[in-house]
Design an enzyme around this catalytic site. Structure first.
Site, PDB file in Angstrom:
ATOM      1  N   ASN A  36      -3.887   5.304  11.314  1.00  0.00           N
ATOM      2  CA  ASN A  36      -2.857   5.375  10.288  1.00  0.00           C
ATOM      3  C   ASN A  36      -1.501   5.222  10.964  1.00  0.00           C
ATOM      4  O   ASN A  36      -1.205   5.904  11.947  1.00  0.00           O
ATOM      5  CB  ASN A  36      -2.932   6.712   9.545  1.00  0.00           C
ATOM      6  N   SER A  62      -4.070   3.281   5.116  1.00  0.00           N
ATOM      7  CA  SER A  62      -2.806   3.656   4.485  1.00  0.00           C
ATOM      8  C   SER A  62      -3.115   4.717   3.450  1.00  0.00           C
ATOM      9  O   SER A  62      -3.985   4.525   2.590  1.00  0.00           O
ATOM     10  CB  SER A  62      -2.151   2.438   3.813  1.00  0.00           C
ATOM     11  N   GLU A  63      -2.415   5.858   3.525  1.00  0.00           N
ATOM     12  CA  GLU A  63      -2.791   6.980   2.665  1.00  0.00           C
ATOM     13  C   GLU A  63      -2.574   6.713   1.186  1.00  0.00           C
ATOM     14  O   GLU A  63      -3.066   7.450   0.338  1.00  0.00           O
ATOM     15  CB  GLU A  63      -2.078   8.265   3.089  1.00  0.00           C
ATOM     16  N   ASN A  64      -1.825   5.645   0.857  1.00  0.00           N
ATOM     17  CA  ASN A  64      -1.658   5.342  -0.564  1.00  0.00           C
ATOM     18  C   ASN A  64      -2.807   4.504  -1.125  1.00  0.00           C
ATOM     19  O   ASN A  64      -2.780   4.113  -2.287  1.00  0.00           O
ATOM     20  CB  ASN A  64      -0.318   4.646  -0.822  1.00  0.00           C
TER      21      ASN A  64
END
Length: 218
Positions: free
Chosen positions: A25, A48-50
């Site tokens: 990340n 990607s945390e989204n």
């Protein structure tokens, strides 16, 4: 070194920390440069945390700034074989320990490996995002940042800004050197030959432990 050279130098050194197949990340800013310096035989899976696994390089053919963005809101893309996932799955990967490394910028880091990187009181900021989860969930936490800000140390005995998370950082990489967080403090394992060890210590508030196997950054 000018600012662009410093960022490229740090990103190139950080790239050496990643192994083929790692789930990685990247924070916004300098960390996004790291994939540009990966060796040809090292392929990482960008998370990607989204909501993407397998983020790819943006070009004119796949550019879609409205529908596909990274966690910082910049145009992004998904590589062949990548996928879109919902937020709960994305953060489940982080909190479940499935992210091998996270690379983040920092406002301040202290000798215990605590990090402050999300807000300066009194200034408008977009929010913490997924940083808190990444710091406690990723197997390896690398802070990639410039060593000082306007000549003032960013590596401190104790962070002064609000914490993002405490005792979470495993390694700090700057244009001056590579520091490993240990139970005894910050161990300087590599140095930039453009600086002496004395100059590096002078730019660092925390007391550095000099590795007996100290070597130049390459």
């Amino acid at each position: 070194m000018d600012k662009a050279q410093i960022k490229a130098f740090i990103a190139a050194r950080v790239a050496k920390e990643l192994k083929d197949g790692d789930v990685v990340n990247l924070g916004i800013g300098l960390p996004t440069l790291v994939p540009n310096y990966l060796p040809e035989d090292v392929h990482v899976i960008l998370h990607s945390e989204n909501g993407t696994i397998g983020a790819g390089t943006v070009n004119d053919e796949n550019r879609d700034p409205i529908h596909v963005v990274d966690a910082g809101g910049s145009p992004s893309a998904v590589a062949y074989g990548g996928c879109f996932i919902d937020s709960s799955v994305s953060f489940g990967l982080v909190r479940g320990g499935h992210v091998d490394a996270t690379i983040l910028g920092g406002l301040e880091v202290d000798e215990e490996g605590s990090l402050s990187n999300w807000i300066i009181p009194g200034k408008k900021m977009p929010g913490m995002g997924g940083a808190m989860d990444l710091l406690v969930g990723a197997k390896n936490v690398i802070v990639a940042m410039e060593h000082t800000a306007k000549g003032n140390p960013k590596i401190l005995k104790k962070c002064k800004l609000p914490y993002t998370a405490v005792k979470c950082v495993t390694k700090i990489i700057t244009e001056m050197g590579v520091m490993v967080v240990t139970p005894d403090g910050l161990l300087l394992t590599e140095y930039n030959p453009e600086f002496t060890v004395e100059q590096i210590q002078a730019a660092t508030e925390a007391q550095l432990i000099i590795s007996p196997e100290l070597k130049p950054m390459v």
